[in-house]
Design a protein around this motif. Structure first.
Motif, PDB file in Angstrom:
ATOM      1  N   SER A 168      25.793  26.706  12.443  1.00 29.95           N
ATOM      2  CA  SER A 168      26.477  26.887  13.719  1.00 29.95           C
ATOM      3  C   SER A 168      26.859  25.560  14.351  1.00 29.95           C
ATOM      4  CB  SER A 168      25.571  27.660  14.676  1.00 29.95           C
ATOM      5  OG  SER A 168      24.346  26.963  14.733  1.00 29.95           O
ATOM      6  N   ASN A 169      26.267  24.476  13.874  1.00 29.05           N
ATOM      7  CA  ASN A 169      26.484  23.223  14.589  1.00 29.05           C
ATOM      8  C   ASN A 169      27.739  22.470  14.157  1.00 29.05           C
ATOM      9  OD1 ASN A 169      25.295  22.883  12.142  1.00 29.05           O
ATOM     10  ND2 ASN A 169      24.099  21.092  12.750  1.00 29.05           N
ATOM     11  N   LYS A 170      28.308  22.788  12.999  1.00 30.48           N
ATOM     12  CA  LYS A 170      29.524  22.070  12.611  1.00 30.48           C
ATOM     13  C   LYS A 170      30.447  22.995  11.823  1.00 30.48           C
ATOM     14  CE  LYS A 170      27.152  20.051   8.749  1.00 30.48           C
ATOM     15  NZ  LYS A 170      26.197  19.396   8.173  1.00 30.48           N
ATOM     16  N   SER A 171      31.723  22.591  11.738  1.00 28.77           N
ATOM     17  CA  SER A 171      32.666  23.503  11.091  1.00 28.77           C
ATOM     18  C   SER A 171      32.753  23.277   9.591  1.00 28.77           C
ATOM     19  CB  SER A 171      34.044  23.352  11.722  1.00 28.77           C
ATOM     20  OG  SER A 171      34.552  22.066  11.475  1.00 28.77           O
ATOM     21  N   GLY A 172      32.353  22.105   9.114  1.00 26.64           N
ATOM     22  CA  GLY A 172      32.445  21.833   7.681  1.00 26.64           C
ATOM     23  C   GLY A 172      31.082  21.784   7.029  1.00 26.64           C
ATOM     24  N   VAL A 173      31.088  21.394   5.764  1.00 33.50           N
ATOM     25  CA  VAL A 173      29.819  21.306   5.048  1.00 33.50           C
ATOM     26  C   VAL A 173      29.772  20.012   4.236  1.00 33.50           C
ATOM     27  CG1 VAL A 173      30.680  22.625   3.055  1.00 33.50           C
ATOM     28  CG2 VAL A 173      28.229  22.508   3.487  1.00 33.50           C
ATOM     29  N   LEU A 174      28.604  19.413   4.211  1.00 34.93           N
ATOM     30  CA  LEU A 174      28.429  18.203   3.422  1.00 34.93           C
ATOM     31  C   LEU A 174      27.853  18.590   2.068  1.00 34.93           C
ATOM     32  CD1 LEU A 174      28.518  15.049   3.479  1.00 34.93           C
ATOM     33  CD2 LEU A 174      26.077  15.168   4.034  1.00 34.93           C
ATOM     34  N   LEU A 175      28.616  18.312   1.023  1.00 28.85           N
ATOM     35  CA  LEU A 175      28.123  18.630  -0.318  1.00 28.85           C
ATOM     36  C   LEU A 175      27.324  17.443  -0.845  1.00 28.85           C
ATOM     37  CD1 LEU A 175      31.370  20.202  -1.810  1.00 28.85           C
ATOM     38  CD2 LEU A 175      29.392  21.391  -0.847  1.00 28.85           C
ATOM     39  N   PRO A 176      26.288  17.738  -1.609  1.00 30.64           N
ATOM     40  CA  PRO A 176      25.467  16.628  -2.113  1.00 30.64           C
ATOM     41  C   PRO A 176      26.187  15.814  -3.186  1.00 30.64           C
ATOM     42  CG  PRO A 176      24.702  18.730  -2.991  1.00 30.64           C
ATOM     43  CD  PRO A 176      25.786  19.049  -2.017  1.00 30.64           C
ATOM     44  N   VAL A 177      25.658  14.635  -3.452  1.00 31.92           N
ATOM     45  CA  VAL A 177      26.171  13.826  -4.562  1.00 31.92           C
ATOM     46  C   VAL A 177      25.422  14.294  -5.802  1.00 31.92           C
ATOM     47  CG1 VAL A 177      26.366  11.484  -5.473  1.00 31.92           C
ATOM     48  CG2 VAL A 177      26.536  11.885  -3.006  1.00 31.92           C
ATOM     49  N   PHE A 178      26.166  14.716  -6.805  1.00 38.41           N
ATOM     50  CA  PHE A 178      25.513  15.226  -8.020  1.00 38.41           C
ATOM     51  C   PHE A 178      25.342  14.118  -9.045  1.00 38.41           C
ATOM     52  CE2 PHE A 178      27.874  18.916  -6.317  1.00 38.41           C
ATOM     53  CZ  PHE A 178      26.797  19.754  -6.068  1.00 38.41           C
ATOM     54  N   LYS A 179      24.558  14.438 -10.056  1.00 39.16           N
ATOM     55  CA  LYS A 179      24.350  13.494 -11.148  1.00 39.16           C
ATOM     56  C   LYS A 179      25.694  13.231 -11.825  1.00 39.16           C
ATOM     57  CE  LYS A 179      21.281  13.080 -14.948  1.00 39.16           C
ATOM     58  NZ  LYS A 179      21.563  13.771 -16.136  1.00 39.16           N
ATOM     59  N   ALA A 180      25.969  11.967 -12.091  1.00 41.22           N
ATOM     60  CA  ALA A 180      27.243  11.623 -12.740  1.00 41.22           C
ATOM     61  C   ALA A 180      27.350  12.369 -14.073  1.00 41.22           C
ATOM     62  CB  ALA A 180      27.323  10.122 -12.964  1.00 41.22           C
ATOM     63  N   GLY A 181      28.539  12.819 -14.384  1.00 40.66           N
ATOM     64  CA  GLY A 181      28.758  13.507 -15.655  1.00 40.66           C
ATOM     65  C   GLY A 181      28.599  15.018 -15.558  1.00 40.66           C
ATOM     66  N   THR A 182      28.064  15.516 -14.424  1.00 35.54           N
ATOM     67  CA  THR A 182      27.886  16.968 -14.324  1.00 35.54           C
ATOM     68  C   THR A 182      29.147  17.634 -13.774  1.00 35.54           C
ATOM     69  OG1 THR A 182      26.951  16.727 -12.108  1.00 35.54           O
ATOM     70  CG2 THR A 182      25.390  16.840 -13.935  1.00 35.54           C
ATOM     71  N   VAL A 183      29.241  18.926 -14.071  1.00 36.98           N
ATOM     72  CA  VAL A 183      30.348  19.717 -13.544  1.00 36.98           C
ATOM     73  C   VAL A 183      29.734  20.754 -12.606  1.00 36.98           C
ATOM     74  CG1 VAL A 183      32.230  21.281 -14.155  1.00 36.98           C
ATOM     75  CG2 VAL A 183      31.616  19.409 -15.695  1.00 36.98           C
ATOM     76  N   ASN A 184      30.215  20.813 -11.388  1.00 35.36           N
ATOM     77  CA  ASN A 184      29.551  21.665 -10.387  1.00 35.36           C
ATOM     78  C   ASN A 184      30.515  22.645  -9.745  1.00 35.36           C
ATOM     79  OD1 ASN A 184      26.823  20.230 -10.309  1.00 35.36           O
ATOM     80  ND2 ASN A 184      28.338  18.607 -10.195  1.00 35.36           N
ATOM     81  N   LYS A 185      30.055  23.893  -9.723  1.00 37.54           N
ATOM     82  CA  LYS A 185      30.875  24.972  -9.159  1.00 37.54           C
ATOM     83  C   LYS A 185      30.488  25.179  -7.705  1.00 37.54           C
ATOM     84  CE  LYS A 185      30.639  28.938 -11.036  1.00 37.54           C
ATOM     85  NZ  LYS A 185      30.133  29.928 -11.988  1.00 37.54           N
ATOM     86  N   ILE A 186      31.442  24.986  -6.821  1.00 36.31           N
ATOM     87  CA  ILE A 186      31.149  25.155  -5.401  1.00 36.31           C
ATOM     88  C   ILE A 186      31.971  26.345  -4.902  1.00 36.31           C
ATOM     89  CG2 ILE A 186      31.035  23.954  -3.174  1.00 36.31           C
ATOM     90  CD1 ILE A 186      29.864  22.199  -5.375  1.00 36.31           C
ATOM     91  N   LYS A 187      31.297  27.268  -4.273  1.00 33.84           N
ATOM     92  CA  LYS A 187      32.006  28.427  -3.725  1.00 33.84           C
ATOM     93  C   LYS A 187      31.829  28.392  -2.214  1.00 33.84           C
ATOM     94  CE  LYS A 187      32.139  33.265  -4.983  1.00 33.84           C
ATOM     95  NZ  LYS A 187      33.474  33.614  -4.821  1.00 33.84           N
ATOM     96  N   ILE A 188      32.935  28.354  -1.524  1.00 41.55           N
ATOM     97  CA  ILE A 188      32.848  28.248  -0.060  1.00 41.55           C
ATOM     98  C   ILE A 188      33.503  29.470   0.581  1.00 41.55           C
ATOM     99  CG2 ILE A 188      33.650  26.901   1.944  1.00 41.55           C
ATOM    100  CD1 ILE A 188      33.285  24.407   0.268  1.00 41.55           C
ATOM    101  N   ILE A 189      32.787  30.072   1.471  1.00 39.74           N
ATOM    102  CA  ILE A 189      33.343  31.225   2.196  1.00 39.74           C
ATOM    103  C   ILE A 189      33.590  30.788   3.635  1.00 39.74           C
ATOM    104  CG2 ILE A 189      33.022  33.681   2.766  1.00 39.74           C
ATOM    105  CD1 ILE A 189      32.545  33.294  -0.191  1.00 39.74           C
TER     106      ILE A 189
END
Ligand code: GLC
Length: 797
Positions: A775-796
């Motif tokens: 509730s406190n902000k309109s966006g989201v901070l995504l973490p920094v992932f391990k280099a070389g990984t592929v990450n699926k982010i689903k945002i609603i």
């Protein structure tokens, strides 16, 4: 498929296919490998250079955007009928039965059918060599045997362009034909750039060559014998008579023409390779000539070029409901910025060649999405062009390494600006320790120190009222006499400097320079207060004050009552609070936004003002004088998005998107696949006409406005922040972006009917719930992932 009058994008977006030679203006490609480069228009005209398009031009060209009749051309002559035409529309201008020009990434192909012979000419520049390759294919479309002669034509320049005093310059050019290699070599005994002793009396240091992979029937290096005294390029006597003068040496007006004769079997095909290049010496030239006799070599280098561009293009990918945004973001804004602005630094409306201190630094922001090490190289290159007192060149010339020092007040600040963006993207603080010399001091200092000197020089140049002095102009080059007496102030610069002080104080804090952190913060706060107290004009900020204290960009002014940058940057920098931000953005929409986008200022100046600058001397509506200046217009999209005004942000973006198919292209005139520097404003009789394409800082910024602000995916020190500001009608979008070595595949779906549509509600990372009901902000901070990984982010949302 995105289709326009005169052309369309290929389904994969990697080509723009022009279907007629008669576009409303030249529609060109700028092909460069970072050293060697060329321009080529849809008619086949253009020019070539090495390293610097103005100081080291290979071929002659005149800036005539109506006739567009200077180029490197190929004539084809049917020796039975004696009819001839050219492989491209110019210079013969016969009406072809078919004409297609495909501008691709790193190449252009022009196909045409004339006299039942199909020709296809592909021009490209290999990745690492100072040479261009022309592959000419001919296909006999009849079942009779055809005898044809091919003639090439180009005019040697070999040095500083334009060589307007040709009668003088031609006397230094020396040509030689080599029968064994099937090549014309050209050298010049004079290069009119200053030598170490300050005079020009030295050779042009390269060896130019033009070769073909067939036996040459005949050749000519004399313009007069090729064209004929009273003929012209559309009917040169050599082609009319099928006879070349075989002249070379140093007594002629030097050109290069190679003649090859061919028999085309019934329905048969032939393929030839021509080269044009500028080698370091004869050996290098010979090696290139030998190498490019082989079609296998040509094919493999052509593949390398395509692969290189694929790699560049693929690192950032978006899919939105707006196809024209997708193609610009995925392909053309990247290509324009890299091939045109950073590598070629040349185009039709501006020949360029130099590095603009602020220009290529801003362009290099684009590499942050692709390969930040390239941004780093650019940062270091520019830091080397700073003086030890903190000032910088306005621009400088590679090759001769001289530049212009002037009193323009913002240039140096783009160094810390881009360094901040680099740090947000990479988190690589070690860049601040890079040791870099100054122009006037070989003793290197850290990049941090370079930035500090830029900032602190700016802090030392304030008016007694506490606003930054504008000097000989700021971002707006055309405000060049506002503050020459050292009194005029810049309000835009106040916003810009505020932003840099705030962000750099954070950096100072992160590396433990507490004193500077506090010092910059205090200065920033004081500046914010001052700008809000004294630069507020009631409904917007005025833009500047003259040396005599008169305001520019104020209600009180007759012309130039309101300027865009003084408003947008108050929002981008955060100098304006929310209430003021709403007031100024409404003023922008009311007074500056028109059907083609937000104007840089309004009303346009009608009378030259010696105490403002040359922008008041342009015709009303032209360039910085009351047109849409695309570079600045992209900042308006950013400002709207920061305020979450999603409909306005997208409306303005659509207006300035060159690929928006709703434009009347006969009014707009320019290429739909690259950004124009400006579009003429409503006070111009050419309202809506775009110009200055390719060579504009708007391409890198437009991409940034789309990705970071509309799609809202932006780098921060802590991670990738996602805070979209999309139009209400969009239901979803997808982005693939690399950040700190790992891949983020971000899928955003909107489920709510909220018209602001901009609050992130739920986030899944690799199918696991990451955030819910924040509730406190309109966006989201995504973490920094391990280099070389592929990450699926689903945002609603
Ligand atoms: C030109 C210059 C750029 C400047 C802009 C506005 O595009 O290259 O440096 O900021 O004009 O005047």
């Amino acid at each position: 498929m995105l289709t326009y009058k005169y052309g369309y994008f290929s389904p994969d977006g990697r080509e723009f296919i022009i279907t007629t030679p008669k576009t409303p203006k030249p529609w060109i490609n700028v092909i460069s490998n970072g050293d060697y480069g060329l321009t080529i228009s849809q008619t086949g005209s253009g020019y070539s250079w090495r390293t610097h398009a103005q100081l080291n031009r290979i071929t002659r060209w005149e800036q005539d955007l109506v006739r567009d009749n200077w180029g490197k051309y190929i004539y084809i002559r049917d020796n039975q009928s004696k009819k001839f035409w050219s492989a491209t529309f110019k210079p013969v201008c016969s009406e072809p039965d078919l004409y297609i020009c495909r501008h691709g990434l790193g190449y252009t192909t022009i196909e045409s059918v004339n006299e039942e012979i199909k020709t296809s000419l592909t021009v490209f520049v290999p990745i690492n060599e100072p040479v261009e390759i022309w592959v000419l294919k001919l296909k006999n479309l009849t079942d009779r045997k055809r005898e044809v002669s091919i003639f090439t034509y180009l005019e040697w320049l070999l040095g500083v362009a334009p060589d307007w005093h040709r009668e003088f310059h031609k006397t230094f050019i020396e040509t030689r034909f080599d029968q064994n290699l099937n090549v014309i070599f050209a050298k010049k005994r004079l290069w009119d750039i200053p030598s170490e002793r300050g005079h020009w009396n030295a050779d042009w240091k390269y060896v130019a060559f033009h070769s073909v992979n067939r036996d040459v029937e005949s050749f000519d290096c004399d313009k007069q014998s090729f064209i004929g005294m009273y003929n012209d390029l559309h009917n040169p006597s050599a082609v009319v008579n099928n006879e070349l003068g075989r002249k070379c040496g140093n007594s002629y007006d030097a050109i290069a023409s190679l003649n090859v004769n061919l028999s085309l079997e019934p329905n048969g095909e032939e393929e030839l390779i021509f080269t044009l290049g500028s080698a370091d010496d004869f050996n290098m030239a010979k090696n290139l000539i030998e190498k490019y006799k082989s079609m296998d070599q040509v094919k493999s280098e052509f593949e390398n070029v395509k692969n290189m561009w694929d790699k560049i293009i693929d690192s950032l990918y978006i899919e939105t409901p707006d196809e024209s945004l997708n193609v610009m973001t995925n392909v053309w804004l990247k290509y324009q910025t890299i091939s045109g602005r950073l590598w070629g630094r040349s185009a039709y409306y501006q020949i360029g060649g130099a590095y603009g201190f602020r220009d290529q630094l801003q362009d290099s922001l684009l590499f942050l999405y692709i390969d930040p090490s390239k941004t780093k190289e650019q940062i270091i290159l520019h830091a080397k062009h700073q003086f030890k007192d903190g000032k910088v060149y306005h621009w400088w010339h590679p090759i001769i390494e001289t530049g212009l020092v002037n009193e323009v007040s913002d240039n140096r600040l783009w160094l810390p600006f881009v360094v901040i963006k680099y740090l947000e993207e990479t988190g690589d603080f070690s860049i601040l320790d890079e040791k870099i010399p100054f122009v006037d001091d070989p003793e290197p200092a850290s990049l941090y120190e370079h930035c500090v000197r830029a900032i602190e020089l700016s802090l030392s140049k304030f008016s007694s009222r506490g606003l930054p002095l504008i000097g000989g102009g700021d971002w707006n080059d055309g405000l060049n006499t506002v503050g020459l007496d050292g009194k005029g102030e810049s309000v835009w610069l106040a916003h810009f400097l505020y932003k840099i002080l705030i962000d750099f104080s954070e950096i100072a804090g992160k590396i433990g320079d507490v004193e500077r952190r506090e010092f910059y913060k205090e200065n920033a706060e004081r500046l914010k207060q001052t700008v809000n107290e004294i630069a507020w004009d009631g409904e917007w900020y005025y833009r500047a004050t003259k040396d005599n204290g008169e305001k520019i960009g104020s209600k009180q002014c007759e012309d130039g009552k309101i300027f865009l940058n003084a408003q947008t940057w108050a929002i981008i920098a955060g100098t304006a609070d929310r209430e003021r931000a709403e007031i100024i953005i409404n003023s922008v929409e009311k007074h500056l936004e028109c059907e083609i986008g937000p104007l840089l200022l309004y009303p346009a100046y009608k009378k030259p003002d010696p105490f403002i600058g040359y922008l008041t001397r342009y015709a009303a509506g032209e360039r910085e004088n009351g047109g849409v200046y695309t570079h600045a217009a992209t900042w308006c999209v950013v400002a709207e998005a920061i305020l979450k005004r999603n409909q306005s942000a997208y409306r303005i973006l659509s207006k300035i998107n060159p690929a928006n198919p709703n434009k009347d292209i006969d009014i707009y005139c320019a290429e739909p696949y690259v950004t124009p520097g400006n579009v003429q404003g409503p006070e111009s009789p050419l309202f809506g006409r775009a110009g200055w394409t390719w060579y504009t800082g708007s391409s890198a910024w437009l991409l940034r406005a789309i990705v970071d602000y509309i799609l809202g995916i932006r780098a921060t020190f802590e991670g990738l922040y996602v805070d979209p500001c999309i139009p209400p009608e969009w239901k979803s979008f997808y982005v693939k972006r690399v950040f700190r070595g790992s891949i983020y595949m971000i899928e955003v779906t909107k489920t709510s009917e909220d018209t602001q549509g901009s609050r992130v509600k739920k986030v899944y990372i690799n199918d696991e719930l990451f955030v819910e009901n924040q509730s406190n902000k309109s966006g989201v901070l995504l973490p920094v992932f391990k280099a070389g990984t592929v990450n699926k982010i689903k945002i609603i949302m």
